[in-house]
Design a protein around this motif. Structure first.
Motif, PDB file in Angstrom:
ATOM      1  N   PHE A 389      36.655  42.531  -5.981  1.00 58.36           N
ATOM      2  CA  PHE A 389      35.507  43.125  -5.293  1.00 58.36           C
ATOM      3  C   PHE A 389      34.993  44.355  -6.029  1.00 58.36           C
ATOM      4  N   THR A 390      35.912  45.262  -6.384  1.00 58.77           N
ATOM      5  CA  THR A 390      35.472  46.472  -7.095  1.00 58.77           C
ATOM      6  C   THR A 390      34.935  46.112  -8.476  1.00 58.77           C
ATOM      7  N   GLY A 391      35.530  45.108  -9.108  1.00 60.03           N
ATOM      8  CA  GLY A 391      35.032  44.667 -10.413  1.00 60.03           C
ATOM      9  C   GLY A 391      33.641  44.068 -10.309  1.00 60.03           C
ATOM     10  N   TRP A 392      33.389  43.339  -9.222  1.00 60.52           N
ATOM     11  CA  TRP A 392      32.053  42.771  -9.016  1.00 60.52           C
ATOM     12  C   TRP A 392      31.020  43.873  -8.822  1.00 60.52           C
ATOM     13  N   LEU A 393      31.352  44.860  -7.999  1.00 55.71           N
ATOM     14  CA  LEU A 393      30.438  45.981  -7.786  1.00 55.71           C
ATOM     15  C   LEU A 393      30.145  46.710  -9.093  1.00 55.71           C
ATOM     16  N   LEU A 394      31.204  46.958  -9.863  1.00 59.15           N
ATOM     17  CA  LEU A 394      31.029  47.652 -11.138  1.00 59.15           C
ATOM     18  C   LEU A 394      30.191  46.823 -12.098  1.00 59.15           C
TER      19      LEU A 394
END
Length: 474
Positions: A389-394
């Motif tokens: 999830f955080t990788g997608w946002l980034l």
């Protein structure tokens, strides 16, 4: 995608000549000094447009020239007692340095006027042979009476245009609107041999010759500042289209001016700022962010307050990116159903971003979409988020910012510098664990001198680049 075409004065659907490929040209600087904030606006704006075309999967051929023979270059060379080429080559190198700092991608072609004399002389020869130009005592002029559409781009009475623009005054011209294609040589000036004697080209023929050589008789987009509409772009159209019988460029895009504290920038007013001047106070990426934060067709006011606002806004985006890098590094577990739903919801920000740029390349609204994504990430990403999830946002944030030429994370900075910083941060941590606070403070000071901001958190040390010089420039 719809773009406002300065020629038709309407917003038109952009349809490239060749599907999947865009050919574009932007007039570059006359290299007699460091580029200023006004020069930088078209460089940044049309580089961003090029990036957006590439983001959409198109192959872009992009040319921008350097005018390296000009009265101002010759004047600067005579003042120093050097050749004109010494001045032009010096400031081409300085311009390239500033362009790199502004993260302007290398152009497909970067022609210099002095290296295109064969093409320029050849085009003037064709114009004279076709009866579209005439010679008067070593000078060659374009005959504007032979081009019925002269003045169409400007869409103003010629009398008004002539009164306020750079039009050569010469009693040898047949018509007041005729413009010079070739000038006879003068003492202590660079010159080239031609069928009309030694001399050098006029300003306007240069771009026509170079666009024909590198992009063809008809190409997709011709861009530049609005100060070039008349006479420069008007004259380019006249000489190119009268000779080829074809449309020179299908779309003409012009960016508006940058004023300084609500006044026109001028050295005589003491409000003239080069990019190099500004970069001593604010990083290049802040300058770029300032430029793209407004729609290209709107005038922009350059001031200390607005530059500081741009710095704060960009820092907010970078802080979000840094937080996501940090959270991704400490994340565990697989992506949850709730996160998948959030990712589906978050797709709207990319859609809003593209919708803004498809509407006459509205970078101001595109930046707004990025800030909406930042707010979404700040609300939903935390220490319990998954790496996916955080990788997608980034990834979303970095890709959209990248379309506008912005680098957000330290990984996008120079690898050597990043490695050096990380080594110093690690040594400081070792000194703190050993309770050697003197060494720790010394390393913190060294990092501060490098423009690195440290933040000690319960999860570890976080760092970022920050530039906060004390001296202003206004």
């Amino acid at each position: 995608m719809r773009l406002f075409n300065s020629l038709t004065k309407t917003k038109e659907e952009f349809v490239p000549i060749e599907p999947g490929k865009v050919k574009m040209y932007s007039c570059g600087p006359t290299v007699y000094g460091l580029i200023h904030i006004g020069n930088a606006r078209p460089m940044v704006v049309f580089d961003s447009l090029r990036r957006y075309f590439e983001y959409k999967g198109m192959d872009v051929v992009y040319a921008q020239n350097y005018t390296d023979v000009d009265d101002k270059i010759i004047k600067a060379a005579n003042a120093e007692g050097v050749s004109a080429s010494v001045i032009s080559e010096r400031f081409i190198a300085e311009s390239m340095r500033d362009e790199a700092g502004l993260n302007v991608k290398p152009h497909t072609f970067k022609p210099k006027v002095t290296e295109e004399m064969g093409e320029i002389i050849g085009m003037i020869t064709e114009l004279t042979a076709a009866g579209l130009a005439y010679e008067v005592e070593g000078s060659v002029y374009f005959d504007t009476s032979k081009f019925g559409k002269y003045g169409e781009l400007s869409a103003k009475p010629l009398e008004e245009l002539i009164a306020g623009a750079r039009v050569e005054v010469d009693s040898g011209k047949a018509n007041s609107t005729d413009f010079v294609l070739w000038k006879p040589a003068k003492p202590d000036e660079p010159s080239w041999e031609s069928p009309w004697g030694a001399g050098r080209p006029g300003w306007h023929i240069e771009c026509s010759a170079m666009t024909r050589k590198y992009l063809g008789e008809t190409f997709d987009i011709h861009a530049g500042g609005e100060d070039l509409v008349f006479p420069h772009h008007e004259n380019e159209i006249a000489q190119s289209e009268s000779l080829s019988g074809k449309t020179m460029a299908n779309y003409w895009l012009h960016n508006s001016f940058i004023n300084v504290d609500n006044q026109k920038m001028a050295k005589s007013k003491g409000n003239f700022f080069t990019i190099r001047d500004i970069s001593r106070k604010y990083p290049y990426d802040v300058i770029r962010f300032f430029i793209i934060s407004a729609h290209y067709s709107m005038p922009v006011n350059f001031s200390e307050e607005l530059m500081q606002a741009a710095a704060n806004s960009l820092r907010r985006i970078k802080t979000c990116a840094a937080n996501l890098v940090f959270l991704r590094g400490m994340a565990g577990g697989s992506v949850s159903d709730e996160e998948r739903e959030l990712m589906a919801q978050g797709a709207r920000f990319r859609a809003e971003f593209e919708q803004a740029l498809d509407n006459d390349f509205n970078t101001a609204d595109a930046v707004t979409a990025i800030f909406e994504l930042v707010r979404f990430a700040n609300v939903h990403a935390n220490g319990e988020s998954s790496a996916e999830f955080t990788g997608w946002l980034l990834g979303e944030l970095s890709e959209l910012a990248g379309v506008l030429g912005l680098k957000l994370t330290e990984q996008e900075q120079d690898d050597g510098l990043v490695n050096t910083v990380e080594e110093l941060v690690a040594k400081r941590q070792e000194a703190r664990k050993a309770k050697d606070f003197g060494t720790a403070d010394e390393l913190r000071g060294k990092l501060a001198e490098m423009g690195v901001l440290l933040e000690d958190t319960p999860q570890g040390v976080r760092w970022s680049f920050q530039k906060n010089p004390s001296a202003g420039f206004f």
